[in-house]
Scaffold this motif. Structure first.
Motif, short mmCIF file in Angstrom:
data_model
loop_
_atom_site.label_atom_id
_atom_site.label_comp_id
_atom_site.label_asym_id
_atom_site.label_seq_id
_atom_site.Cartn_x
_atom_site.Cartn_y
_atom_site.Cartn_z
N GLY A 53 -5.03 2.53 -2.73
CA GLY A 53 -5.08 1.65 -1.56
C GLY A 53 -5.41 0.23 -1.97
O GLY A 53 -5.30 -0.14 -3.16
N ARG A 54 -5.82 -0.54 -0.98
CA ARG A 54 -6.14 -1.96 -1.24
C ARG A 54 -7.26 -2.09 -2.28
O ARG A 54 -7.35 -3.08 -2.99
N GLY A 55 -8.08 -1.04 -2.39
CA GLY A 55 -9.17 -1.04 -3.37
C GLY A 55 -8.68 -1.08 -4.82
O GLY A 55 -9.46 -1.38 -5.72
N GLN B 105 4.76 4.34 0.06
CA GLN B 105 3.84 4.39 1.20
C GLN B 105 3.77 5.78 1.84
O GLN B 105 4.78 6.40 2.16
N ILE B 106 2.54 6.22 2.04
CA ILE B 106 2.29 7.52 2.66
C ILE B 106 1.61 7.27 4.00
O ILE B 106 0.73 6.41 4.10
N GLY B 107 2.00 8.02 5.01
CA GLY B 107 1.33 7.89 6.30
C GLY B 107 2.29 7.98 7.46
O GLY B 107 3.45 8.37 7.29
N GLN B 108 1.80 7.57 8.60
CA GLN B 108 2.56 7.67 9.84
C GLN B 108 3.91 6.97 9.76
O GLN B 108 4.91 7.47 10.24
N GLY C 145 5.13 5.97 6.79
CA GLY C 145 5.60 6.16 5.41
C GLY C 145 6.02 7.60 5.24
O GLY C 145 6.50 8.24 6.17
N GLY D 140 -9.56 4.28 -3.54
CA GLY D 140 -9.67 2.97 -2.89
C GLY D 140 -8.87 2.89 -1.60
O GLY D 140 -8.27 1.86 -1.29
N ILE D 141 -8.85 4.00 -0.88
CA ILE D 141 -8.15 4.07 0.43
C ILE D 141 -9.23 4.35 1.48
O ILE D 141 -10.02 5.29 1.32
N SER D 142 -9.25 3.53 2.56
CA SER D 142 -10.34 3.69 3.52
C SER D 142 -10.20 4.96 4.37
O SER D 142 -11.20 5.52 4.81
N GLN E 238 -3.69 6.23 10.51
CA GLN E 238 -2.25 6.20 10.20
C GLN E 238 -1.98 6.69 8.77
O GLN E 238 -0.91 7.19 8.49
N LYS F 25 -15.89 3.35 -3.05
CA LYS F 25 -17.26 2.88 -3.32
C LYS F 25 -18.08 2.75 -2.04
O LYS F 25 -19.29 2.56 -2.12
N GLY G 155 -18.04 5.77 -5.65
CA GLY G 155 -18.14 4.96 -6.87
C GLY G 155 -16.91 4.10 -7.06
O GLY G 155 -15.98 4.10 -6.23
P1 FAD Z 1 -8.49 -0.85 3.33
O1 FAD Z 1 -8.67 -0.33 4.72
O2 FAD Z 1 -8.73 -2.28 3.09
O3 FAD Z 1 -9.43 0.03 2.39
C1 FAD Z 1 -9.67 -0.27 1.05
C2 FAD Z 1 -10.76 0.70 0.59
O4 FAD Z 1 -10.95 0.56 -0.80
C3 FAD Z 1 -12.11 0.47 1.25
O5 FAD Z 1 -12.54 1.68 1.85
C4 FAD Z 1 -13.02 0.07 0.09
O6 FAD Z 1 -14.34 0.58 0.23
C5 FAD Z 1 -12.33 0.71 -1.08
N1 FAD Z 1 -12.58 0.06 -2.38
C6 FAD Z 1 -12.50 -1.25 -2.68
N2 FAD Z 1 -12.69 -1.44 -4.01
C7 FAD Z 1 -12.91 -0.22 -4.55
C8 FAD Z 1 -13.19 0.25 -5.86
N3 FAD Z 1 -13.23 -0.60 -6.91
N4 FAD Z 1 -13.38 1.57 -6.04
C9 FAD Z 1 -13.33 2.44 -5.02
N5 FAD Z 1 -13.07 2.06 -3.75
C10 FAD Z 1 -12.86 0.75 -3.52
N6 FAD Z 1 -1.37 2.80 6.68
C11 FAD Z 1 -0.95 3.70 5.79
O7 FAD Z 1 -1.59 3.89 4.74
N7 FAD Z 1 0.22 4.38 6.01
C12 FAD Z 1 0.97 4.23 7.13
O8 FAD Z 1 2.02 4.87 7.26
C13 FAD Z 1 0.51 3.29 8.11
N8 FAD Z 1 1.21 3.11 9.25
C14 FAD Z 1 0.70 2.25 10.20
C15 FAD Z 1 1.36 2.13 11.42
C16 FAD Z 1 0.84 1.29 12.40
C17 FAD Z 1 1.56 1.19 13.71
C18 FAD Z 1 -0.32 0.54 12.14
C19 FAD Z 1 -0.90 -0.36 13.19
C20 FAD Z 1 -0.97 0.65 10.93
C21 FAD Z 1 -0.47 1.50 9.94
N9 FAD Z 1 -1.10 1.62 8.71
C22 FAD Z 1 -0.66 2.56 7.83
C23 FAD Z 1 -2.19 0.72 8.29
C24 FAD Z 1 -3.57 1.33 8.44
O9 FAD Z 1 -4.06 1.12 9.75
C25 FAD Z 1 -4.55 0.68 7.44
O10 FAD Z 1 -4.57 -0.71 7.66
C26 FAD Z 1 -4.22 0.94 5.98
O11 FAD Z 1 -4.03 2.31 5.76
C27 FAD Z 1 -5.37 0.44 5.12
O12 FAD Z 1 -5.05 0.57 3.78
P2 FAD Z 1 -6.20 0.79 2.68
O13 FAD Z 1 -7.01 1.98 3.04
O14 FAD Z 1 -5.55 0.74 1.37
O15 FAD Z 1 -7.03 -0.57 2.80
#
Ligand code: FAD
Length: 322
Positions: free
Chosen positions: A209-211, A249-252, A254, A266-268, A272, A288, A304
């Motif tokens: 993920g974004r992490g 991309q995995i999810g709703q 994806g 690193g996926i919250s 979705q 973490k 972690g």
């Molecule tokens: P973030 O929410 O920013 O989470 C990043 C995480 O990484 C945080 O929990 C943080 O604690 C952790 N982190 C940071 N650094 C580290 C480290 N060094 N080590 C360990 N952990 C760390 N999302 C999808 O994934 N798939 C979909 O199909 C999808 N479809 C969507 C459809 C709609 C209509 C909408 C509105 C949204 C959709 N989304 C989808 C987006 C979804 O709502 C989230 O915004 C997205 O999943 C967040 O991505 P993330 O978890 O990578 O990022």
């Protein structure tokens, strides 16, 4: 009731897709003492015909023609309609793959058949009626549906039905289809760099993920995936940030995946994202933030820094597996 079931098998390169083998097992489940027929299109079709008979196909229709080597919506729709008219099945099953998603509704609409897509199971109830199960509301609920009249076309989600070998002596039939005039011309097929393991059929997925913070960071995940013979996936957050391609991309919005092991790094755990992974057998989350929602759906959680934990896992698994 004895039913005739037709499985449309698909090739990936020179191999029959796993989901087509799973479809044969599903076909056996609902055929009773009826027939399981399979059809396969393209010039590589004959390569693995034995595999289809090992999993229960009693008749195998081969349309060996290079025009079917790549999926063409009009040609495939026409050919599959002809195959159905020839074989008169009660049920048609194929994988819920990119091609299956496109082809099944076209054929069902053309023949006015029922359509059940993205099913995780197809079976018989106590009164011998076909019952399909599929997830709804982004994986929060499962629905069961019965079809008690007319043929149905069913697409099945990969990795949900365990293939069972049931060898039969298959009759191979070479089938020629007259081609319709086509309006759609495919000028070019642009392939992404070949994935070693198909994400939707992978038994192990290491997802970022974004992490993960950068495209470079994804290399750490790829190393773990390689050791586990798995595939790399991603959240939309990571794709939006340009750390990786949207095809991951995995999810709703994806891909929906059903691996035995899903490692979320690193996926919250946004709803979705979870919609695409909730059918995984085991979910391991590395994050973490101890309050990240991903831990609510994870079977095992590691709090972690992924950049410390993932290389350690790669090391440990290499010692055990390589
Ligand atoms: P973030 O929410 O920013 O989470 C990043 C995480 O990484 C945080 O929990 C943080 O604690 C952790 N982190 C940071 N650094 C580290 C480290 N060094 N080590 C360990 N952990 C760390 N999302 C999808 O994934 N798939 C979909 O199909 C999808 N479809 C969507 C459809 C709609 C209509 C909408 C509105 C949204 C959709 N989304 C989808 C987006 C979804 O709502 C989230 O915004 C997205 O999943 C967040 O991505 P993330 O978890 O990578 O990022």
């Amino acid at each position: 009731m004895d039913r005739k079931v037709l499985v449309i098998a698909e090739m990936k390169g020179q191999k029959i897709r796993n989901v087509s083998i799973e479809a044969l097992t599903a076909a056996k489940q609902v055929a009773g003492a009826g027939n399981v027929i399979s059809a396969i299109l393209g010039t590589h079709s004959a390569i693995q015909v034995d595999l289809l008979s090992q999993y229960g196909a009693e008749q195998i229709y081969i349309v060996e023609d290079s025009d079917y080597d790549e999926y063409h919506p009009e040609l495939y729709t026409h050919a599959v309609v002809k195959l159905i008219q020839e074989t008169q099945p009660d049920v048609i099953i194929m994988g819920h793959t990119g091609n299956g998603k496109d082809l099944a509704p076209r054929v069902a609409a053309r023949l006015e058949f029922g359509l059940a897509s993205d099913c995780i199971d197809i079976n018989l109830d106590a009164s011998d009626e076909i019952v399909i199960s599929r997830s709804i509301y982004s994986g929060k609920l499962f629905e069961k549906k019965k079809f008690n009249s007319g043929p149905i076309f069913v697409t099945i989600r990969p990795n949900n039905i365990t293939p069972i070998q049931q060898a039969t002596e298959a009759l191979t039939i070479s089938y020629t289809v007259e081609k319709p005039s086509i309006t759609l011309l495919i000028k070019e097929i642009v392939r992404r760099a070949a994935e070693k393991v198909d994400l939707t059929e992978a038994k192990v997925i290491v997802s970022g993920g974004r992490g993960v913070k950068s495209a470079e960071g994804f290399k750490v995940l790829q190393q773990l995936a390689d050791v586990l013979n798995g595939a790399v996936g991603a959240s939309r957050g990571a794709c939006d940030a340009d750390y990786c391609d949207y095809s991951l991309q995995i999810g709703q919005t994806g891909k929906v995946v059903t691996p035995d092991l899903y490692i979320a790094c690193g996926i919250s755990g946004a709803i979705q994202h979870v919609a695409g992974i909730s059918n995984s057998k085991f979910i391991v989350a590395i994050n973490k933030d101890p309050d990240a929602p991903i831990f609510e759906v994870a079977d095992y959680g590691i709090v972690g820094d992924l950049f410390e934990i993932v290389p350690q896992l790669t090391n440990e698994f290499s010692n055990i597996l390589l």
